[in-house]
Scaffold this motif. Structure first.
Motif, PDB file in Angstrom:
ATOM      1  N   THR A  82      -2.040  29.331   8.335  1.00  0.00           N
ATOM      2  CA  THR A  82      -2.038  30.732   8.755  1.00  0.00           C
ATOM      3  C   THR A  82      -3.408  31.109   9.327  1.00  0.00           C
ATOM      4  O   THR A  82      -3.502  31.733  10.384  1.00  0.00           O
ATOM      5  CB  THR A  82      -1.700  31.652   7.578  1.00  0.00           C
ATOM      6  OG1 THR A  82      -0.510  31.170   6.964  1.00  0.00           O
ATOM      7  CG2 THR A  82      -1.498  33.077   8.027  1.00  0.00           C
TER       8      THR A  82
ATOM      9  N   SER B 105      -3.813  29.801  12.736  1.00  0.00           N
ATOM     10  CA  SER B 105      -3.067  30.558  13.749  1.00  0.00           C
ATOM     11  C   SER B 105      -3.769  31.879  14.056  1.00  0.00           C
ATOM     12  O   SER B 105      -3.757  32.336  15.206  1.00  0.00           O
ATOM     13  CB  SER B 105      -1.620  30.769  13.308  1.00  0.00           C
ATOM     14  OG  SER B 105      -1.449  32.011  12.691  1.00  0.00           O
ATOM     15  N   LEU B 106      -4.419  32.482  13.038  1.00  0.00           N
ATOM     16  CA  LEU B 106      -5.154  33.729  13.276  1.00  0.00           C
ATOM     17  C   LEU B 106      -6.326  33.473  14.230  1.00  0.00           C
ATOM     18  O   LEU B 106      -6.548  34.228  15.171  1.00  0.00           O
ATOM     19  CB  LEU B 106      -5.686  34.323  11.968  1.00  0.00           C
ATOM     20  CG  LEU B 106      -4.706  34.851  10.940  1.00  0.00           C
ATOM     21  CD1 LEU B 106      -5.427  35.684   9.907  1.00  0.00           C
ATOM     22  CD2 LEU B 106      -3.599  35.675  11.574  1.00  0.00           C
TER      23      LEU B 106
ATOM     24  N   LYS C  42      -5.152  32.949  17.674  1.00  0.00           N
ATOM     25  CA  LYS C  42      -4.713  34.219  18.252  1.00  0.00           C
ATOM     26  C   LYS C  42      -5.933  35.017  18.724  1.00  0.00           C
ATOM     27  O   LYS C  42      -5.905  35.629  19.787  1.00  0.00           O
ATOM     28  CB  LYS C  42      -3.937  35.011  17.191  1.00  0.00           C
ATOM     29  CG  LYS C  42      -3.205  36.216  17.731  1.00  0.00           C
ATOM     30  CD  LYS C  42      -1.980  35.817  18.508  1.00  0.00           C
ATOM     31  CE  LYS C  42      -1.442  37.008  19.285  1.00  0.00           C
ATOM     32  NZ  LYS C  42      -0.366  36.627  20.208  1.00  0.00           N
ATOM     33  N   ALA C  43      -7.007  34.980  17.924  1.00  0.00           N
ATOM     34  CA  ALA C  43      -8.228  35.694  18.302  1.00  0.00           C
ATOM     35  C   ALA C  43      -8.811  35.122  19.593  1.00  0.00           C
ATOM     36  O   ALA C  43      -9.366  35.852  20.412  1.00  0.00           O
ATOM     37  CB  ALA C  43      -9.246  35.617  17.169  1.00  0.00           C
TER      38      ALA C  43
ATOM     39  N   ILE D  62      -7.500  36.645  22.879  1.00  0.00           N
ATOM     40  CA  ILE D  62      -7.826  38.019  23.282  1.00  0.00           C
ATOM     41  C   ILE D  62      -8.534  38.002  24.636  1.00  0.00           C
ATOM     42  O   ILE D  62      -9.488  37.257  24.828  1.00  0.00           O
ATOM     43  CB  ILE D  62      -8.713  38.713  22.214  1.00  0.00           C
ATOM     44  CG1 ILE D  62      -7.905  38.939  20.946  1.00  0.00           C
ATOM     45  CG2 ILE D  62      -9.244  40.047  22.728  1.00  0.00           C
ATOM     46  CD1 ILE D  62      -8.687  39.521  19.804  1.00  0.00           C
TER      47      ILE D  62
ATOM     48  N   ASN E 103       0.259  40.013   6.799  1.00  0.00           N
ATOM     49  CA  ASN E 103      -1.063  40.147   7.397  1.00  0.00           C
ATOM     50  C   ASN E 103      -1.160  39.375   8.712  1.00  0.00           C
ATOM     51  O   ASN E 103      -1.783  39.831   9.665  1.00  0.00           O
ATOM     52  CB  ASN E 103      -2.126  39.658   6.404  1.00  0.00           C
ATOM     53  CG  ASN E 103      -3.511  40.015   6.847  1.00  0.00           C
ATOM     54  OD1 ASN E 103      -3.795  41.157   7.181  1.00  0.00           O
ATOM     55  ND2 ASN E 103      -4.383  39.030   6.884  1.00  0.00           N
ATOM     56  N   GLN E 104      -0.515  38.212   8.748  1.00  0.00           N
ATOM     57  CA  GLN E 104      -0.527  37.419   9.971  1.00  0.00           C
ATOM     58  C   GLN E 104       0.141  38.179  11.112  1.00  0.00           C
ATOM     59  O   GLN E 104      -0.403  38.251  12.223  1.00  0.00           O
ATOM     60  CB  GLN E 104       0.206  36.096   9.726  1.00  0.00           C
ATOM     61  CG  GLN E 104       0.162  35.163  10.926  1.00  0.00           C
ATOM     62  CD  GLN E 104       0.934  33.885  10.679  1.00  0.00           C
ATOM     63  OE1 GLN E 104       1.657  33.758   9.694  1.00  0.00           O
ATOM     64  NE2 GLN E 104       0.769  32.925  11.561  1.00  0.00           N
TER      65      GLN E 104
ATOM     66  N   TYR F 156      -2.091  41.004  12.184  1.00  0.00           N
ATOM     67  CA  TYR F 156      -3.227  40.473  12.954  1.00  0.00           C
ATOM     68  C   TYR F 156      -2.795  40.172  14.390  1.00  0.00           C
ATOM     69  O   TYR F 156      -3.469  40.549  15.351  1.00  0.00           O
ATOM     70  CB  TYR F 156      -3.744  39.208  12.275  1.00  0.00           C
ATOM     71  CG  TYR F 156      -5.047  38.669  12.825  1.00  0.00           C
ATOM     72  CD1 TYR F 156      -6.252  38.960  12.204  1.00  0.00           C
ATOM     73  CD2 TYR F 156      -5.073  37.846  13.943  1.00  0.00           C
ATOM     74  CE1 TYR F 156      -7.447  38.465  12.680  1.00  0.00           C
ATOM     75  CE2 TYR F 156      -6.267  37.342  14.440  1.00  0.00           C
ATOM     76  CZ  TYR F 156      -7.450  37.650  13.801  1.00  0.00           C
ATOM     77  OH  TYR F 156      -8.621  37.149  14.287  1.00  0.00           O
ATOM     78  N   ASN F 157      -1.647  39.498  14.531  1.00  0.00           N
ATOM     79  CA  ASN F 157      -1.137  39.167  15.861  1.00  0.00           C
ATOM     80  C   ASN F 157      -0.886  40.423  16.687  1.00  0.00           C
ATOM     81  O   ASN F 157      -1.203  40.467  17.876  1.00  0.00           O
ATOM     82  CB  ASN F 157       0.164  38.365  15.754  1.00  0.00           C
ATOM     83  CG  ASN F 157      -0.088  36.955  15.265  1.00  0.00           C
ATOM     84  OD1 ASN F 157      -1.237  36.534  15.154  1.00  0.00           O
ATOM     85  ND2 ASN F 157       0.957  36.238  14.955  1.00  0.00           N
TER      86      ASN F 157
ATOM     87  N   ALA G   3      -4.274  41.850  17.780  1.00  0.00           N
ATOM     88  CA  ALA G   3      -4.884  41.016  18.825  1.00  0.00           C
ATOM     89  C   ALA G   3      -4.179  41.248  20.155  1.00  0.00           C
ATOM     90  O   ALA G   3      -4.825  41.349  21.209  1.00  0.00           O
ATOM     91  CB  ALA G   3      -4.806  39.547  18.428  1.00  0.00           C
TER      92      ALA G   3
END
Lengths: 141, 130
Positions: free
Chosen positions: A127, A130-131, A134-135, A138, B103-104, B107-108, B111
């Motif tokens: 997880t 993946s965060l 994803k960041a 941006i 939370n994931q 967050y997505n 973003a």
């Protein structure tokens, strides 16, 4: 805040849970061990976990949790299991052999808990990954 | 300035909070088998609501929508009042996994929203030529 703290946290848990599996493996492998370097039969070992915290206080929002650490590997203080077998080279004068006091069911449940906890922590790592990915997205496209 | 409008700032702040929440959940799951460990959790939405109450822009028209900057700081709190096992540990794995997934997604979403804002500005800078 450090960038990859989440990885460090879950990584420390993987190390700790792995050690727990190793301990179970050692306990199961030594179920019949009557001789050890310390003398007497093998004693069941268990790991004790403790929370690991950051040493330095940071600017808020401060979160000091840094995972888990193995505080100690302790030996089971319970007396060994005595079995009557006068032929055994390690039998005492009355013919009893002291075997390690290891409960197979207890070890197996320990093994399963450790492996499930390990899985849970790998999920957290995925997880976190993946965060971060994803960041990175941006502002792209 | 265009870049640091309250909405982008708010989104960035919420993204930070989601990153913090990820760490806190990771810590809880890492300490699933630590005797006496008490779970931590992040409090932010309450702070957010309070900040919104405190900070209101002066409205010159009754149909204006009030807006305020997000000034609250997330707080990490420890749940000390409960125990789930005889060793004093109170981590509920199901709850933590659920928090992790929620939370994931959160967050997505954040973003993506930030990306969309940058895309809008790019569109404007390029005079609407994409």
């Amino acid at each position: 805040m450090e960038l990859f703290t989440s990885f460090h946290i879950s990584g420390s848990a993987l190390t700790a849970e792995k050690l727990r599996v190793d301990t179970v493996a050692s306990n199961l492998a030594n179920m019949q061990t009557t001789r050890t370097a310390a003398g007497g039969p093998y004693r069941r070992k268990t790991v004790v976990f403790a929370e690991r915290l950051a040493r330095v206080r940071q600017a808020p929002p401060s979160f000091l949790g840094r995972g888990v650490r193995v505080a100690a590997v302790v030996e089971d203080p319970n007396p060994p299991r005595l079995e009557y077998d006068p032929e055994h080279p390690d039998a005492d004068e009355e013919g009893f052999v002291a075997y390690p006091n290891i409960d197979l069911a207890k070890e197996m449940t320990d093994l399963i808990t450790a492996s499930r906890s390990y899985e849970a922590n790998t999920t957290v790592i995925n997880t976190a990954k993946s965060l971060y990915l994803k960041a990175l997205e941006i502002g792209r496209g | 300035m265009l870049w640091d409008d309250p909405v982008t700032k708010g989104l960035a702040k919420s993204l930070d909070v989601a990153a913090l929440r990820q760490k806190v959940v990771a810590q809880n799951i890492a300490n699933l088998n630590t005797p006496g460990y008490k779970r931590s959790y992040v409090v932010f939405s309450e702070e957010l609501a309070r900040a919104r109450e405190k900070l209101s822009l002066r409205l010159t028209h009754p149909r204006h929508i009030p807006a305020g900057e997000i000034a609250g700081e997330p707080q990490v709190k420890v749940e000390r009042s409960t125990s789930r096992r005889s060793d004093g540990n109170n981590v509920d794995l199901d709850q933590e996994m659920l928090d992790l997934v929620t939370n994931q997604l959160h967050y997505n979403m954040l973003a993506q929203k930030i990306s969309e804002r940058y895309a809008t500005w790019r569109y404007i800078i390029n005079e609407g030529r994409g």
